[in-house]
Design a protein around this motif. Sequence first.
Motif, PDB file in Angstrom:
ATOM      1  N   THR A  67     -17.351  23.904  90.046  1.00 27.37           N
ATOM      2  CA  THR A  67     -16.298  24.870  90.342  1.00 27.37           C
ATOM      3  C   THR A  67     -15.620  24.470  91.648  1.00 27.37           C
ATOM      4  O   THR A  67     -16.279  24.239  92.655  1.00 27.37           O
ATOM      5  N   ILE A  68     -14.313  24.361  91.589  1.00 27.01           N
ATOM      6  CA  ILE A  68     -13.537  23.936  92.751  1.00 27.01           C
ATOM      7  C   ILE A  68     -12.644  25.084  93.208  1.00 27.01           C
ATOM      8  O   ILE A  68     -12.007  25.749  92.390  1.00 27.01           O
ATOM      9  N   ASN A  69     -12.624  25.323  94.528  1.00 24.17           N
ATOM     10  CA  ASN A  69     -11.721  26.333  95.074  1.00 24.17           C
ATOM     11  C   ASN A  69     -10.351  25.722  95.298  1.00 24.17           C
ATOM     12  O   ASN A  69     -10.197  24.763  96.042  1.00 24.17           O
ATOM     13  N   THR A  70      -9.358  26.270  94.636  1.00 22.15           N
ATOM     14  CA  THR A  70      -8.004  25.749  94.780  1.00 22.15           C
ATOM     15  C   THR A  70      -7.277  26.463  95.915  1.00 22.15           C
ATOM     16  O   THR A  70      -7.733  27.486  96.418  1.00 22.15           O
ATOM     17  N   GLU A  71      -6.151  25.894  96.310  1.00 23.50           N
ATOM     18  CA  GLU A  71      -5.378  26.488  97.412  1.00 23.50           C
ATOM     19  C   GLU A  71      -4.874  27.882  97.056  1.00 23.50           C
ATOM     20  O   GLU A  71      -4.702  28.735  97.915  1.00 23.50           O
ATOM     21  N   GLY A  73      -6.433  30.067  95.601  1.00 24.37           N
ATOM     22  CA  GLY A  73      -7.509  31.045  95.666  1.00 24.37           C
ATOM     23  C   GLY A  73      -8.222  31.276  94.360  1.00 24.37           C
ATOM     24  O   GLY A  73      -9.226  31.985  94.315  1.00 24.37           O
ATOM     25  N   ASN A  74      -7.696  30.698  93.270  1.00 28.46           N
ATOM     26  CA  ASN A  74      -8.355  30.836  91.976  1.00 28.46           C
ATOM     27  C   ASN A  74      -9.275  29.641  91.731  1.00 28.46           C
ATOM     28  O   ASN A  74      -8.785  28.532  91.531  1.00 28.46           O
ATOM     29  N   PRO A  75     -10.594  29.858  91.755  1.00 25.25           N
ATOM     30  CA  PRO A  75     -11.484  28.742  91.480  1.00 25.25           C
ATOM     31  C   PRO A  75     -11.328  28.242  90.052  1.00 25.25           C
ATOM     32  O   PRO A  75     -11.125  29.040  89.134  1.00 25.25           O
ATOM     33  N   ASN A 114     -12.844  25.390  86.983  1.00 25.65           N
ATOM     34  CA  ASN A 114     -13.953  24.531  86.569  1.00 25.65           C
ATOM     35  C   ASN A 114     -13.433  23.155  86.195  1.00 25.65           C
ATOM     36  O   ASN A 114     -12.429  23.044  85.497  1.00 25.65           O
TER      37      ASN A 114
END
Lengths: 91, 91
Positions: free
Chosen positions: B70-74, B76-78, B80
């Motif tokens: 899981t990556i946190n995007t800029e 704010g919505n993580p 997969n």
Amino acid sequence: MSDENSIFVGSKPVMNYVLACITLFHNGKDEVVIKARGRSISRAVDVAEIVRNRFMSDVYPKEIRIGTETINTESGNPINVSTIEIVLAKK
Amino acid sequence: MSDENSIFVGSKPVMNYVLACITLFHNGKDEVVIKARGRSISRAVDVAEIVRNRFMSDVYPKEIRIGTETINTESGNPINVSTIEIVLAKK
């Protein structure tokens, strides 16, 4: 391994292949082989992971094979493409 | 598995990673782990196959693992992303 329990992942939306995979399991298959080549390989991994994590927690990647296929192009120059086969199996 | 014998495949040309992989083996490593995520997964398979078929016939894919991060995007919505780890080992 026959083609009856195989799914060839191409350029359609990933959920099409996820649904096809789940359908095969629901029809009684104990194993489903997800196959892809070239740029579709990452989508094949997406399919396996989505099936396993979101829909069927009782399946796991039993075996993952990679390889190379030679394809004859229209220009006459054969090119090599990578392939993947992910065997999803019920626990 | 330490990062000392790992290669992270991104968006550079595939031969950059092939060369890095061969260099690790030539420096004495018995195993090299090729890692990638998302769209780079197909390139990671290319790297493993090119190393094995064109440069080092004495290595083989000992293990292939797939997973999800899981990556946190800029925004704010993580999101997969799928991952792959290909362990190339000397025979």
